[in-house]
Scaffold this active site. Structure first.
Site, PDB file in Angstrom:
ATOM      1  N   ARG A 140       0.920   8.878  21.953  1.00  0.00           N
ATOM      2  CA  ARG A 140       0.542   7.639  21.264  1.00  0.00           C
ATOM      3  C   ARG A 140      -0.625   6.935  21.953  1.00  0.00           C
ATOM      4  O   ARG A 140      -1.445   6.305  21.310  1.00  0.00           O
ATOM      5  CB  ARG A 140       1.760   6.715  21.094  1.00  0.00           C
ATOM      6  CG  ARG A 140       2.630   7.208  19.935  1.00  0.00           C
ATOM      7  CD  ARG A 140       3.718   6.255  19.554  1.00  0.00           C
ATOM      8  NE  ARG A 140       3.289   5.098  18.788  1.00  0.00           N
ATOM      9  CZ  ARG A 140       3.199   5.065  17.456  1.00  0.00           C
ATOM     10  NH1 ARG A 140       3.438   6.120  16.733  1.00  0.00           N
ATOM     11  NH2 ARG A 140       2.846   3.958  16.850  1.00  0.00           N
ATOM     12  N   PHE A 175       0.813  -1.223   0.000  1.00  0.00           N
ATOM     13  CA  PHE A 175       0.000   0.000   0.000  1.00  0.00           C
ATOM     14  C   PHE A 175       0.851   1.280   0.000  1.00  0.00           C
ATOM     15  O   PHE A 175       0.333   2.374   0.219  1.00  0.00           O
ATOM     16  CB  PHE A 175      -0.962   0.000   1.195  1.00  0.00           C
ATOM     17  CG  PHE A 175      -0.293  -0.240   2.525  1.00  0.00           C
ATOM     18  CD1 PHE A 175       0.304   0.799   3.228  1.00  0.00           C
ATOM     19  CD2 PHE A 175      -0.260  -1.521   3.076  1.00  0.00           C
ATOM     20  CE1 PHE A 175       0.928   0.587   4.440  1.00  0.00           C
ATOM     21  CE2 PHE A 175       0.370  -1.751   4.305  1.00  0.00           C
ATOM     22  CZ  PHE A 175       0.964  -0.688   4.981  1.00  0.00           C
ATOM     23  N   ARG A 177      -7.865   7.851  17.008  1.00  0.00           N
ATOM     24  CA  ARG A 177      -8.034   6.996  15.823  1.00  0.00           C
ATOM     25  C   ARG A 177      -9.255   6.100  15.950  1.00  0.00           C
ATOM     26  O   ARG A 177      -9.955   5.846  14.963  1.00  0.00           O
ATOM     27  CB  ARG A 177      -6.771   6.160  15.615  1.00  0.00           C
ATOM     28  CG  ARG A 177      -5.607   6.987  15.096  1.00  0.00           C
ATOM     29  CD  ARG A 177      -4.307   6.237  15.196  1.00  0.00           C
ATOM     30  NE  ARG A 177      -3.254   6.803  14.368  1.00  0.00           N
ATOM     31  CZ  ARG A 177      -2.013   6.321  14.322  1.00  0.00           C
ATOM     32  NH1 ARG A 177      -1.691   5.259  15.040  1.00  0.00           N
ATOM     33  NH2 ARG A 177      -1.114   6.884  13.555  1.00  0.00           N
ATOM     34  N   ASN A 180      -6.174   7.077   9.444  1.00  0.00           N
ATOM     35  CA  ASN A 180      -6.239   7.172  10.906  1.00  0.00           C
ATOM     36  C   ASN A 180      -5.980   8.582  11.437  1.00  0.00           C
ATOM     37  O   ASN A 180      -5.522   8.763  12.545  1.00  0.00           O
ATOM     38  CB  ASN A 180      -5.315   6.124  11.537  1.00  0.00           C
ATOM     39  CG  ASN A 180      -3.925   6.156  10.924  1.00  0.00           C
ATOM     40  OD1 ASN A 180      -3.563   7.135  10.290  1.00  0.00           O
ATOM     41  ND2 ASN A 180      -3.156   5.102  11.127  1.00  0.00           N
ATOM     42  N   HIS A 206      -0.690  11.339  12.448  1.00  0.00           N
ATOM     43  CA  HIS A 206       0.575  10.623  12.563  1.00  0.00           C
ATOM     44  C   HIS A 206       1.256  11.065  13.848  1.00  0.00           C
ATOM     45  O   HIS A 206       1.228  12.255  14.188  1.00  0.00           O
ATOM     46  CB  HIS A 206       1.495  10.945  11.377  1.00  0.00           C
ATOM     47  CG  HIS A 206       2.907  10.492  11.616  1.00  0.00           C
ATOM     48  ND1 HIS A 206       3.303   9.190  11.419  1.00  0.00           N
ATOM     49  CD2 HIS A 206       3.994  11.154  12.107  1.00  0.00           C
ATOM     50  CE1 HIS A 206       4.586   9.078  11.760  1.00  0.00           C
ATOM     51  NE2 HIS A 206       5.030  10.254  12.186  1.00  0.00           N
ATOM     52  N   THR A 215      -2.593   1.851  15.292  1.00  0.00           N
ATOM     53  CA  THR A 215      -2.487   2.207  13.870  1.00  0.00           C
ATOM     54  C   THR A 215      -3.748   1.805  13.104  1.00  0.00           C
ATOM     55  O   THR A 215      -4.282   2.571  12.307  1.00  0.00           O
ATOM     56  CB  THR A 215      -1.267   1.478  13.252  1.00  0.00           C
ATOM     57  OG1 THR A 215      -0.120   1.791  14.041  1.00  0.00           O
ATOM     58  CG2 THR A 215      -1.032   1.894  11.821  1.00  0.00           C
TER      59      THR A 215
HETATM   60  P1  ADP Z   1       1.885   4.583  12.761  1.00  0.00           P
HETATM   61  O1  ADP Z   1       1.316   5.671  11.856  1.00  0.00           O
HETATM   62  O2  ADP Z   1       0.887   4.145  13.805  1.00  0.00           O
HETATM   63  O3  ADP Z   1       3.245   4.921  13.347  1.00  0.00           O
HETATM   64  P2  ADP Z   1       3.136   2.877  10.705  1.00  0.00           P
HETATM   65  O4  ADP Z   1       4.326   3.790  10.662  1.00  0.00           O
HETATM   66  O5  ADP Z   1       3.358   1.408  10.850  1.00  0.00           O
HETATM   67  O6  ADP Z   1       2.087   3.286  11.837  1.00  0.00           O
HETATM   68  O7  ADP Z   1       2.306   3.077   9.371  1.00  0.00           O
HETATM   69  C1  ADP Z   1       2.226   4.296   8.699  1.00  0.00           C
HETATM   70  C2  ADP Z   1       0.825   4.476   8.131  1.00  0.00           C
HETATM   71  O8  ADP Z   1       0.591   3.488   7.126  1.00  0.00           O
HETATM   72  C3  ADP Z   1      -0.299   4.252   9.155  1.00  0.00           C
HETATM   73  O9  ADP Z   1      -0.548   5.388   9.947  1.00  0.00           O
HETATM   74  C4  ADP Z   1      -1.450   3.893   8.260  1.00  0.00           C
HETATM   75  O10 ADP Z   1      -2.039   5.067   7.648  1.00  0.00           O
HETATM   76  C5  ADP Z   1      -0.780   3.074   7.163  1.00  0.00           C
HETATM   77  N1  ADP Z   1      -0.774   1.617   7.458  1.00  0.00           N
HETATM   78  C6  ADP Z   1       0.069   0.991   8.318  1.00  0.00           C
HETATM   79  N2  ADP Z   1      -0.131  -0.334   8.330  1.00  0.00           N
HETATM   80  C7  ADP Z   1      -1.125  -0.569   7.426  1.00  0.00           C
HETATM   81  C8  ADP Z   1      -1.779  -1.764   6.959  1.00  0.00           C
HETATM   82  N3  ADP Z   1      -1.450  -2.977   7.416  1.00  0.00           N
HETATM   83  N4  ADP Z   1      -2.761  -1.625   6.033  1.00  0.00           N
HETATM   84  C9  ADP Z   1      -3.082  -0.406   5.562  1.00  0.00           C
HETATM   85  N5  ADP Z   1      -2.506   0.767   5.954  1.00  0.00           N
HETATM   86  C10 ADP Z   1      -1.541   0.695   6.865  1.00  0.00           C
END
Ligand code: ADP
Length: 167
Positions: free
Chosen positions: A91, A58, A108, A122, A125, A97
Site C-alpha cells: 500500500r 460513482f 498511483r 488509479n 487495487h 486512493t
Molecule cells: P482503495 O482502492 O485505495 O482501497 P477504496 O476501496 O476506498 O480505495 O475505493 C475503491 C475504488 O473506488 C478506488 O480505488 C477508486 O478507483 C474509486 N474511488 C474511491 N473513492 C473515490 C472517490 N471519492 N471519487 C471517485 N472514485 C473513488
C-alpha cells in the site's frame, strides 16, 4: 508477520502498458507472488468486490471501470502477494486512493488520474487490511490457484460438475 493480499492491475493500468512497471515497482518489496492470472471480470464479481462502495454515487462507474468498459480492455491482472508485512509495504508503494493526493513517487501518484466524471483511475487495487485481503483472495482465487496454503481448506465431493478440458 507474514501477510497476503490481493493486487489487481486495473484496466487503465493494462491499457497504459504499465504491467511491467508496476511489477518492477512491487518487486522492491521482495515479496513473493504466490498466484497470478488474467481475469475477465463479470458484473457479479465486480459488484461483490466493491460491495462496500455500493452507496457511493460513482458505484456504477466503478463497476464499469473494473470490468474494463471504460477502457475497452475487458480484463484485469489478479495476483496474490505474500510475505513479511505485505499489506503495508504494497500500500505504501501503491500510494493514496486519490491519485492527485498520492505522493508523486508512488505508483498511483505516477500513473493515476481523475476522469472528467470524477472517478479515480488509479491503475491498481490493493487489499486494505487482513480481513479484506482474505475476503478478496477467496473471491478471486480458488485454493488450487495459490501455490502456498494461506487459509484452511476442506475437500468436498462435487458431483455432476461440468468442466472445460482440452480436446
Ligand atoms: P482503495 O482502492 O485505495 O482501497 P477504496 O476501496 O476506498 O480505495 O475505493 C475503491 C475504488 O473506488 C478506488 O480505488 C477508486 O478507483 C474509486 N474511488 C474511491 N473513492 C473515490 C472517490 N471519492 N471519487 C471517485 N472514485 C473513488
Amino acid at each position: 508477520m507474514n501477510q497476503q493480499l490481493l493486487v489487481l492491475i486495473k484496466p487503465d493500468g493494462l491499457k497504459k502498458s504499465l504491467t511491467g512497471n508496476i511489477l518492477t515497482r512491487l518487486s522492491e518489496t521482495k515479496l513473493e507472488i504466490v498466484a497470478a492470472k488474467m481475469v475477465r471480470v463479470s458484473r457479479e464479481l465486480a459488484v461483490e468486490h466493491y460491495k462496500h462502495m455500493k452507496d457511493k454515487p460513482f458505484f456504477e462507474d466503478l463497476v464499469k471501470y473494473i470490468q474494463g468498459e471504460l477502457h475497452d480492455r475487458r480484463k484485469v491482472m489478479a495476483m496474490v502477494y505474500w510475505g513479511n508485512d505485505a499489506i503495508t509495504k504494497v500500500r505504501q508503494l501503491a500510494g493514496a486512493t486519490n491519485p492527485e493526493e498520492a505522493d508523486p513517487t508512488t505508483i498511483r501518484g505516477s500513473y493515476g488520474r481523475i476522469t472528467t466524471k470524477g472517478l479515480y483511475e488509479n491503475v491498481l487495487h490493493t487489499s486494505s487490511n487482513e480481513l479484506e485481503a482474505e475476503r478478496e483472495i477467496k473471491l478471486w482465487f480458488q485454493p488450487e490457484d495459490i501455490i502456498v496454503d494461506l487459509y484452511p481448506t476442506e475437500v468436498i465431493e462435487v458431483k455432476m460438475e461440468k468442466k472445460c478440458v482440452w480436446t
